[in-house]
Design a protein around this motif. Structure first.
Motif, PDB file in Angstrom:
ATOM      1  N   ALA A  46      37.522  14.380  69.735  1.00 59.14           N
ATOM      2  CA  ALA A  46      36.966  15.884  69.470  1.00 59.14           C
ATOM      3  C   ALA A  46      35.327  15.842  69.498  1.00 59.14           C
ATOM      4  N   HIS A  47      34.753  14.927  68.784  1.00 54.47           N
ATOM      5  CA  HIS A  47      33.173  14.588  68.701  1.00 54.47           C
ATOM      6  C   HIS A  47      32.804  14.911  70.260  1.00 54.47           C
ATOM      7  N   LEU A  48      33.423  13.814  71.061  1.00 53.42           N
ATOM      8  CA  LEU A  48      32.878  13.661  72.491  1.00 53.42           C
ATOM      9  C   LEU A  48      32.816  14.807  73.478  1.00 53.42           C
ATOM     10  N   LEU A  49      34.099  15.688  73.006  1.00 56.77           N
ATOM     11  CA  LEU A  49      34.414  16.719  73.838  1.00 56.77           C
ATOM     12  C   LEU A  49      33.456  17.951  73.321  1.00 56.77           C
ATOM     13  N   ASN A  50      33.148  18.043  72.177  1.00 58.06           N
ATOM     14  CA  ASN A  50      31.986  18.891  71.573  1.00 58.06           C
ATOM     15  C   ASN A  50      30.678  18.656  72.410  1.00 58.06           C
ATOM     16  N   ARG A  51      30.372  17.512  72.481  1.00 58.80           N
ATOM     17  CA  ARG A  51      28.943  17.015  73.152  1.00 58.80           C
ATOM     18  C   ARG A  51      28.919  17.410  74.598  1.00 58.80           C
ATOM     19  N   LEU A  52      30.152  17.131  75.269  1.00 62.58           N
ATOM     20  CA  LEU A  52      30.464  17.509  76.575  1.00 62.58           C
ATOM     21  C   LEU A  52      30.352  18.969  76.793  1.00 62.58           C
ATOM     22  N   ARG A  53      30.818  19.820  75.905  1.00 57.65           N
ATOM     23  CA  ARG A  53      30.451  21.310  76.059  1.00 57.65           C
ATOM     24  C   ARG A  53      29.165  21.773  75.964  1.00 57.65           C
ATOM     25  N   ALA A  54      28.347  20.989  75.161  1.00 60.03           N
ATOM     26  CA  ALA A  54      26.836  21.152  74.832  1.00 60.03           C
ATOM     27  C   ALA A  54      26.230  20.841  76.020  1.00 60.03           C
ATOM     28  N   MET A  55      26.599  19.973  76.937  1.00 57.83           N
ATOM     29  CA  MET A  55      25.843  19.578  78.106  1.00 57.83           C
ATOM     30  C   MET A  55      25.829  20.740  79.241  1.00 57.83           C
ATOM     31  N   PRO A  56      24.266  20.804  79.762  1.00 58.99           N
ATOM     32  CA  PRO A  56      24.360  21.886  80.870  1.00 58.99           C
ATOM     33  C   PRO A  56      25.329  21.668  81.901  1.00 58.99           C
ATOM     34  N   ASP A  57      25.704  22.634  82.397  1.00 59.23           N
ATOM     35  CA  ASP A  57      26.518  22.755  83.765  1.00 59.23           C
ATOM     36  C   ASP A  57      25.989  21.934  84.857  1.00 59.23           C
ATOM     37  N   VAL A  58      26.860  21.362  85.740  1.00 59.94           N
ATOM     38  CA  VAL A  58      26.763  20.510  86.888  1.00 59.94           C
ATOM     39  C   VAL A  58      26.441  21.489  88.131  1.00 59.94           C
ATOM     40  N   ARG A  59      25.284  21.200  88.668  1.00 63.67           N
ATOM     41  CA  ARG A  59      25.188  22.133  89.879  1.00 63.67           C
ATOM     42  C   ARG A  59      25.495  21.327  91.304  1.00 63.67           C
TER      43      ARG A  59
END
Length: 93
Positions: A46-59
């Protein structure tokens, strides 16, 4: 001595306070169980998923463009630019 009749009876004890006799008379009244608590634990995933959601979108379009340029040899990197400038300077001397 007075006889106890339906009209002449002692007051009833509340249900939460049973009469105490003998050995129980000296013991303290039982305590109520502590109130239940809600707890939540957050897993490592869940912590990793939360960090992933905070990352900018991939172009994706930029990634595809860079991949095409690399494949065709037209992608300009600082190292490639340095090499081209060095080669041009060598020719000019």
């Amino acid at each position: 001595m007075d006889a106890i009749s339906p009209t002449n009876r002692p007051p009833a004890l509340p249900p939460s306070a049973p009469p105490r006799h003998g050995r129980l008379a000296n013991r303290p009244a039982p305590q109520a169980a502590p109130a239940a608590r809600d707890e939540a634990t957050i897993s490592r995933i869940a912590h990793l998923l939360n960090r992933l959601r905070a990352m900018p979108d991939v172009r994706h379009e930029r990634i595809e463009r860079v991949q095409r340029e690399i494949a065709t040899g037209t992608y300009e990197t600082p190292a490639r630019l340095e090499s081209a400038v060095a080669a041009l300077l060598d020719e000019l001397r």
